[in-house]
Enzyme design. Structure first.
Site, mmCIF file in Angstrom:
data_model
loop_
_atom_site.group_PDB
_atom_site.id
_atom_site.type_symbol
_atom_site.label_atom_id
_atom_site.label_comp_id
_atom_site.label_asym_id
_atom_site.label_seq_id
_atom_site.Cartn_x
_atom_site.Cartn_y
_atom_site.Cartn_z
ATOM 1 C CE LYS A 70 -3.670 2.372 2.608
ATOM 2 N NZ LYS A 70 -4.589 2.287 3.763
ATOM 3 C CB SER A 127 -7.357 4.729 2.480
ATOM 4 O OG SER A 127 -6.689 3.974 3.478
ATOM 5 C CB SER A 151 -8.388 1.591 5.287
ATOM 6 O OG SER A 151 -8.796 2.913 5.515
#
Length: 398
Positions: A70, A127, A151
């Site tokens: 990520k 996210s 997320s």
């Protein structure tokens, strides 16, 4: 279309010599190059680094498995170094939501919004947006993420894959916060992969010595489970179609739904106060005291609930995936998720089926520290989905 292999299957074949790590990585790189112009899930791609690692892969339980990191996660983060030590090969960084955005249910590569492989006009969630989109599209079998308010679970729900937030501290963080909201974790196409990778990433680390002890792959199983169901937490309920889908999933052999549920307080102000304090923003003492009171109330209510049932089931999100830019107003679509960041309970999202052709997830919550129960119940309830319309037929080895 080639059959999709799980991460554990890929590693087993590479160790046996029936598949080469270089072939696996080349197919992942080719899939990324082909699909990123459509889905915009990449922050960056490390072609040279991935090829170099594939030529001499480390021998371990994830040998030769390609994955994405990520964006914003350093390569020195415990979850990254431990996956690499297990033989997994990072091929690049996935997108996350645009910094400063009021809507976290999207991804942004600096130029384009990340799209959902089920419908390119829809959000993949956030996210950890690029992680979920790439996994759902068959580019990689696993990707790392972080969950401070849903997320991992929100994008897993929107994209029809698995997202697991373990008990607070289950996976060590690279930058511990004061509130304990953040839990690093994994998004994957297969629940067994996600559990195995979480176990490999668990245990204290010099960057987070207060993390929980190492978590072995759980062996708990059960033919029957007592569960409570809520269409939402804190007074906000999922859409009727989502509610009906998750209720239908609970009509499964061995599932007993009992009429008890926790009375949880809304956590929007609590989460905002804790998040602000973690990021050095000014927060009043009154706001922090109020946040502590809500956290204590909700944690106690959940502890009381889990004295009576094995798990709490909710929809993961209030709706299916919205437009790709994400809503800027209205209720937080992942409202059932951030309650569990505040209390620290383990929570996993698995596919519950499709609503109007789009995935919807169900969330399984268990008692603090009982990640084994959460994942076992999730395994009992997960629904297998077809591949999405945007899928890398070459994204998995033959």
């Amino acid at each position: 279309m080639a059959q999709r292999l799980t991460a554990l299957e890929i590693a087993a074949r590479v160790r046996l010599g029936t598949l080469s790590a270089s072939d696996v990585v080349e197919q992942a790189l080719a899939a990324a190059a082909a699909l990123d112009p459509v889905l915009h899930f990449l922050d960056s791609l490390d072609v040279d680094g991935a090829r170099t690692a594939a030529r001499s892969p480390m021998d371990g339980p994830l040998t030769g498995v390609p994955f994405l990191i990520k964006s914003g996660t350093p390569v020195s983060a415990p979850i990254v170094t431990r996956l690499c030590a297990a033989g997994a090969i990072p091929i690049g960084f996935s997108t996350r939501s645009r910094p400063g955005s009021s809507a976290q249910t999207h991804g942004w590569n600096g130029t384009e919004f990340t799209r959902n492989p089920w419908d390119v006009q829809r959000s993949p969630g956030g996210s950890s947006a690029g992680a979920a989109a790439a996994v759902a599209a068959g580019v990689v079998p696993i990707a790392t993420g972080g969950d401070s308010g849903g997320s991992l679970r929100i994008p897993a729900s929107f994209c029809g894959v698995v997202g697991f937030k373990g008990t607070a501290g289950r996976v060590p963080r690279f930058r511990p916060d004061l509130s304990g909201l953040v839990t690093p974790g994994v998004i994957g196409a297969d629940l067994a992969d996600v559990v195995a990778v979480t176990a490999l990433a668990s245990g204290p680390h010099r960057l987070d010595p207060a993390a929980l002890p190492p978590w072995p792959v759980p062996t708990v199983s059960g033919e029957s489970w007592r569960v409570a169901y809520r269409a939402g937490l804190g007074g906000v309920h999922a859409d009727a179609e989502i509610d009906a889908l998750v209720r239908a999933a609970l009509d499964a052999p061995g599932i007993e739904v009992v009429e008890v549920a926790p009375e949880l307080l809304p956590v929007a102000e609590t989460w905002e106060a804790l998040y602000a304090a973690d990021h050095g923003r000014e927060v009043s003492g009154a706001a922090l005291r109020a946040a502590s009171a809500v956290r204590n109330h909700n944690a106690t209510a959940l502890a009381d609930l889990f004295a009576e049932v094995d798990a709490l089931i909710t929809p993961t999100t209030l709706t299916v995936a919205p437009g790709f830019a994400g809503p800027d107003q209205g209720p937080f679509l992942g409202d059932p998720c951030w309650h569990l960041n505040v209390t620290g309970n383990p929570a996993v999202s698995v596919p519950a089926g499709l609503v109007s052709g789009l995935p919807a997830g169900l969330q399984v919550v268990a008692a603090w520290g009982r990640d084994d129960v959460a994942t076992a119940v999730a395994d009992h309830l997960t629904i297998a989905l077809p591949s999405p319309p945007v899928f890398a037929s070459a994204g998995a080895p033959p």
